[in-house]
Motif scaffolding. Structure first.
Motif, mmCIF file in Angstrom:
data_model
loop_
_atom_site.group_PDB
_atom_site.id
_atom_site.type_symbol
_atom_site.label_atom_id
_atom_site.label_comp_id
_atom_site.label_asym_id
_atom_site.label_seq_id
_atom_site.Cartn_x
_atom_site.Cartn_y
_atom_site.Cartn_z
ATOM 1 N N ILE A 7 30.598 28.921 61.115
ATOM 2 C CA ILE A 7 29.745 29.859 60.392
ATOM 3 C C ILE A 7 30.563 31.060 59.931
ATOM 4 O O ILE A 7 30.421 31.533 58.792
ATOM 5 C CB ILE A 7 28.557 30.297 61.277
ATOM 6 N N TYR A 8 31.447 31.533 60.785
ATOM 7 C CA TYR A 8 32.314 32.674 60.476
ATOM 8 C C TYR A 8 33.227 32.363 59.287
ATOM 9 O O TYR A 8 33.340 33.154 58.352
ATOM 10 C CB TYR A 8 33.112 33.018 61.728
ATOM 11 N N VAL A 9 33.844 31.195 59.302
ATOM 12 C CA VAL A 9 34.735 30.803 58.201
ATOM 13 C C VAL A 9 33.945 30.621 56.904
ATOM 14 O O VAL A 9 34.357 31.067 55.843
ATOM 15 C CB VAL A 9 35.511 29.509 58.554
ATOM 16 N N THR A 10 32.789 29.985 56.998
ATOM 17 C CA THR A 10 31.960 29.763 55.816
ATOM 18 C C THR A 10 31.478 31.091 55.235
ATOM 19 O O THR A 10 31.493 31.292 54.015
ATOM 20 C CB THR A 10 30.757 28.863 56.162
ATOM 21 N N ALA A 11 31.062 31.997 56.100
ATOM 22 C CA ALA A 11 30.615 33.310 55.637
ATOM 23 C C ALA A 11 31.766 34.093 55.011
ATOM 24 O O ALA A 11 31.580 34.770 53.993
ATOM 25 C CB ALA A 11 30.006 34.097 56.793
ATOM 26 N N SER A 12 32.951 33.984 55.576
ATOM 27 C CA SER A 12 34.120 34.659 55.004
ATOM 28 C C SER A 12 34.463 34.092 53.633
ATOM 29 O O SER A 12 34.752 34.829 52.686
ATOM 30 C CB SER A 12 35.325 34.519 55.928
ATOM 31 N N PHE A 13 34.414 32.773 53.520
ATOM 32 C CA PHE A 13 34.673 32.103 52.245
ATOM 33 C C PHE A 13 33.655 32.538 51.195
ATOM 34 O O PHE A 13 34.012 32.898 50.063
ATOM 35 C CB PHE A 13 34.621 30.588 52.463
ATOM 36 N N ALA A 14 32.376 32.533 51.569
ATOM 37 C CA ALA A 14 31.313 32.939 50.639
ATOM 38 C C ALA A 14 31.439 34.415 50.269
ATOM 39 O O ALA A 14 31.188 34.797 49.118
ATOM 40 C CB ALA A 14 29.950 32.662 51.258
ATOM 41 N N ALA A 15 31.837 35.243 51.214
ATOM 42 C CA ALA A 15 32.024 36.666 50.921
ATOM 43 C C ALA A 15 33.146 36.864 49.910
ATOM 44 O O ALA A 15 33.038 37.694 49.000
ATOM 45 C CB ALA A 15 32.319 37.438 52.214
ATOM 46 N N GLY A 16 34.225 36.098 50.042
ATOM 47 C CA GLY A 16 35.317 36.181 49.076
ATOM 48 C C GLY A 16 34.863 35.779 47.687
ATOM 49 O O GLY A 16 35.201 36.428 46.682
ATOM 50 N N MET A 17 34.069 34.722 47.608
ATOM 51 C CA MET A 17 33.551 34.296 46.311
ATOM 52 C C MET A 17 32.611 35.348 45.727
ATOM 53 O O MET A 17 32.645 35.630 44.525
ATOM 54 C CB MET A 17 32.850 32.951 46.439
ATOM 55 N N ALA A 18 31.779 35.936 46.559
ATOM 56 C CA ALA A 18 30.840 36.954 46.087
ATOM 57 C C ALA A 18 31.578 38.187 45.567
ATOM 58 O O ALA A 18 31.215 38.738 44.521
ATOM 59 C CB ALA A 18 29.883 37.346 47.215
ATOM 60 N N VAL A 19 32.615 38.599 46.281
ATOM 61 C CA VAL A 19 33.388 39.771 45.846
ATOM 62 C C VAL A 19 34.014 39.512 44.479
ATOM 63 O O VAL A 19 33.947 40.358 43.583
ATOM 64 C CB VAL A 19 34.461 40.140 46.899
ATOM 65 N N MET A 20 34.608 38.345 44.286
ATOM 66 C CA MET A 20 35.247 38.059 42.997
ATOM 67 C C MET A 20 34.223 37.899 41.876
ATOM 68 O O MET A 20 34.476 38.301 40.746
ATOM 69 C CB MET A 20 36.129 36.822 43.089
ATOM 70 N N LEU A 21 33.075 37.331 42.185
ATOM 71 C CA LEU A 21 32.035 37.196 41.175
ATOM 72 C C LEU A 21 31.543 38.576 40.737
ATOM 73 O O LEU A 21 31.373 38.829 39.535
ATOM 74 C CB LEU A 21 30.871 36.357 41.708
ATOM 75 N N LEU A 22 31.355 39.468 41.679
ATOM 76 C CA LEU A 22 30.947 40.830 41.330
ATOM 77 C C LEU A 22 32.033 41.556 40.542
ATOM 78 O O LEU A 22 31.734 42.320 39.628
ATOM 79 C CB LEU A 22 30.586 41.612 42.596
ATOM 80 N N TYR A 23 33.298 41.315 40.897
ATOM 81 C CA TYR A 23 34.379 41.950 40.145
ATOM 82 C C TYR A 23 34.438 41.413 38.715
ATOM 83 O O TYR A 23 34.666 42.173 37.776
ATOM 84 C CB TYR A 23 35.730 41.746 40.845
ATOM 85 N N ASP A 24 34.200 40.120 38.548
ATOM 86 C CA ASP A 24 34.142 39.561 37.193
ATOM 87 C C ASP A 24 32.996 40.180 36.402
ATOM 88 O O ASP A 24 33.138 40.450 35.203
ATOM 89 C CB ASP A 24 34.003 38.046 37.241
ATOM 90 N N MET A 25 31.874 40.427 37.055
ATOM 91 C CA MET A 25 30.760 41.076 36.372
ATOM 92 C C MET A 25 31.129 42.504 35.978
ATOM 93 O O MET A 25 30.755 42.971 34.893
ATOM 94 C CB MET A 25 29.518 41.051 37.253
ATOM 95 N N LEU A 26 31.887 43.183 36.827
ATOM 96 C CA LEU A 26 32.364 44.525 36.488
ATOM 97 C C LEU A 26 33.298 44.472 35.282
ATOM 98 O O LEU A 26 33.214 45.316 34.382
ATOM 99 C CB LEU A 26 33.079 45.151 37.694
ATOM 100 N N LEU A 27 34.174 43.469 35.230
ATOM 101 C CA LEU A 27 35.060 43.316 34.080
ATOM 102 C C LEU A 27 34.274 43.051 32.805
ATOM 103 O O LEU A 27 34.614 43.583 31.734
ATOM 104 C CB LEU A 27 36.059 42.174 34.321
ATOM 105 N N ILE A 28 33.219 42.271 32.892
ATOM 106 C CA ILE A 28 32.389 41.993 31.720
ATOM 107 C C ILE A 28 31.692 43.274 31.265
ATOM 108 O O ILE A 28 31.610 43.551 30.056
ATOM 109 C CB ILE A 28 31.385 40.867 32.022
ATOM 110 N N MET A 29 31.220 44.075 32.213
ATOM 111 C CA MET A 29 30.596 45.353 31.838
ATOM 112 C C MET A 29 31.598 46.268 31.153
ATOM 113 O O MET A 29 31.244 47.013 30.239
ATOM 114 C CB MET A 29 30.005 46.047 33.074
#
Length: 123
Positions: A7-29
């Motif tokens: 669960i810890y590894v999966t949550a860490s992996f998902a958190a990394g994906m979420a951070v990059m997705l939000l950063y891509d949204m910031l770049l689009i803005m």
């Protein structure tokens, strides 16, 4: 024990994906609304501080604050995988769409200026 670590590894992996997705949204803005360099730097600092707090929260909730090397590796792997798979494509697509819209708006403004100036000469 192993289930908690998965669960810890999966949550860490998902958190990394979420951070990059939000950063891509910031770049689009940033493509849509251009800002001065200083404001962009402030946005980046605030984003990464917020991301750090978010990642710390995920680590804290999943392992009571114990940071493991494999969790950090999963975090960075999630960031890299999202960026490699769809992150670049999303930003590139948004950049193309933004450029098309800007060109059409400039053309529209140019045509409106010509029509306005022709009408004022007739009067």
């Amino acid at each position: 024990m192993i289930r908690q670590q998965l669960i810890y590894v999966t949550a860490s992996f998902a958190a990394g994906m979420a951070v990059m997705l939000l950063y891509d949204m910031l770049l689009i803005m940033r493509l849509i609304i251009r800002r001065p360099g200083v404001l962009t730097a402030v946005e980046d600092v605030l984003f990464w501080i917020g991301s750090g707090v978010f990642v710390f929260y995920v680590f804290y909730r999943c392992s009571e604050g114990v940071v493991r090397v494999y969790a950090i590796a999963a975090l960075f792997f999630g960031m890299w995988l999202l960026q490699w798979s769809i992150g670049r494509r999303i930003v590139s697509f948004a950049e193309k769409i933004t450029e098309i819209i800007r060109k059409r708006l400039k053309l529209l403004v140019y045509r409106c200026r010509i029509r306005i100036s022709k009408k004022s000469r007739d009067c």
